[in-house]
Design a protein around this motif. Structure first.
Motif, PDB file in Angstrom:
ATOM      1  N   ILE A  39       0.876  -1.168   0.000  1.00 46.15           N
ATOM      2  CA  ILE A  39       0.000   0.000   0.000  1.00 46.15           C
ATOM      3  C   ILE A  39       0.923   1.230   0.000  1.00 46.15           C
ATOM      4  O   ILE A  39       2.003   1.192   0.582  1.00 46.15           O
ATOM      5  N   GLN A  41       1.210   5.749   0.235  1.00 43.12           N
ATOM      6  CA  GLN A  41       0.566   6.962   0.717  1.00 43.12           C
ATOM      7  C   GLN A  41       1.441   8.157   0.345  1.00 43.12           C
ATOM      8  O   GLN A  41       2.465   8.401   0.998  1.00 43.12           O
ATOM      9  N   LEU A  47      -4.539   6.663   1.219  1.00 40.08           N
ATOM     10  CA  LEU A  47      -3.946   5.354   1.022  1.00 40.08           C
ATOM     11  C   LEU A  47      -4.390   4.733  -0.296  1.00 40.08           C
ATOM     12  O   LEU A  47      -5.557   4.852  -0.689  1.00 40.08           O
ATOM     13  N   TRP A  49      -4.026   0.980  -2.402  1.00 41.28           N
ATOM     14  CA  TRP A  49      -3.571  -0.407  -2.476  1.00 41.28           C
ATOM     15  C   TRP A  49      -2.877  -0.635  -3.815  1.00 41.28           C
ATOM     16  O   TRP A  49      -3.421  -0.267  -4.866  1.00 41.28           O
ATOM     17  N   TYR A  60      -2.772 -10.363  -7.048  1.00 39.11           N
ATOM     18  CA  TYR A  60      -3.824  -9.435  -7.435  1.00 39.11           C
ATOM     19  C   TYR A  60      -3.183  -8.046  -7.505  1.00 39.11           C
ATOM     20  O   TYR A  60      -2.331  -7.717  -6.679  1.00 39.11           O
ATOM     21  N   PRO A  63      -5.737  -2.241 -10.835  1.00 37.77           N
ATOM     22  CA  PRO A  63      -5.636  -2.061 -12.298  1.00 37.77           C
ATOM     23  C   PRO A  63      -4.903  -0.789 -12.698  1.00 37.77           C
ATOM     24  O   PRO A  63      -4.265  -0.754 -13.755  1.00 37.77           O
ATOM     25  N   THR A 106     -11.365 -14.462  -1.159  1.00 39.44           N
ATOM     26  CA  THR A 106     -10.845 -13.199  -1.667  1.00 39.44           C
ATOM     27  C   THR A 106     -10.069 -12.514  -0.540  1.00 39.44           C
ATOM     28  O   THR A 106      -9.851 -13.095   0.512  1.00 39.44           O
ATOM     29  N   ILE A 107      -9.633 -11.298  -0.764  1.00 36.64           N
ATOM     30  CA  ILE A 107      -8.787 -10.639   0.228  1.00 36.64           C
ATOM     31  C   ILE A 107      -9.544  -9.510   0.909  1.00 36.64           C
ATOM     32  O   ILE A 107     -10.422  -8.892   0.301  1.00 36.64           O
TER      33      ILE A 107
END
Lengths: 123, 109
Positions: A39, A41, A47, A49, A60, A63, A106-107
């Motif tokens: 992540i 910043q 923030l 990801w 993952y 995009p 999933t996360i």
């Protein structure tokens, strides 16, 4: 107690590649139920990801960064890494690594986080 | 992409008072929402996940509620150590695209 620690150069030149490593201590990276993520910043901002990886290597990505970001894992060293190509001043940020809990395949949420490392893109 | 909007941007509260922070999602995220606290120069710390489950070690004065598109983080009686920036984060996409709100700064009134 699980701890994560980011490491890597604090200064990267524009158009070059940013490389960071997150070393996990106090627990194994090769554990089911968790992904491992990055992540960032920008100074004074929110923030974002970047992406995440499972110990098997499945990934993952956000995009918006997928074309430039690559996350890899080295289970023998209990660490995972981020490479980001063609950086610009807009990539200047504090970069955090974190463990991500998985939920229903999933996360989910990030916990714990590393302390973060500032990467400045400048010539 | 699910856009998370937090309000207000800044909240001025006196110690001992209640603080109510809002987070709105651009589409339903069910209960797949987390809250974090970030103090200056520190990494974010997980407070709440699943919209209302406190993380390990988080004091009971922190509570989360909501589902769908509207969420609230309540700090029942602000302590000096609670003045910080708070972020919400959703995790409801497939494939995953984790997104954060812009943050609410809780400052001393």
């Amino acid at each position: 107690q699980l701890q994560l620690q980011e490491s890597g150069p604090g200064l990267v030149k524009p158009s070059e590649t940013l490389s960071l490593t997150c070393t996990v201590s106090g627990g194994s990276i090769s554990i089911s139920s968790y992904h491992w993520g990055w992540i960032r910043q920008p100074p004074g901002k929110g923030l974002e990801w970047i992406g995440s990886i499972y110990y098997s290597g499945s990934t993952y990505y956000n995009p918006s960064l997928q074309s430039r970001a690559t996350i890899s894992v080295d289970t023998s060293k209990n660490h995972f890494s981020l490479r980001m190509t063609s950086v610009t001043a807009a990539d200047t940020a504090v970069y955090y690594c974190a463990r991500i809990s998985m939920i229903l395949m999933t996360i989910g949420w990030f916990d714990p986080w590393g302390q973060g490392t500032l990467v400045t893109v400048s010539s | 992409e699910i856009v998370m909007t937090q309000s207000p941007a800044t909240l001025s509260v006196s110690p001992g008072e209640r603080a109510t922070l809002s987070c709105r999602a651009s589409q339903s995220v069910s209960s797949n929402l987390a809250w974090y606290q970030q103090k200056p120069g520190q990494a974010p710390r997980l407070l709440i996940y699943g919209a209302s489950t406190r993380a390990t070690g988080i004091p009971a004065r922190f509570s989360g509620s909501g589902s769908g598109t509207e969420f609230t983080l309540t700090i029942s009686s602000l302590q000096s150590e609670d003045f910080a920036v708070y972020y919400c984060q959703q995790y409801n996409n497939w494939p995953p695209l984790l997104t954060f709100g812009g943050g609410t700064k809780v400052e001393i009134k």
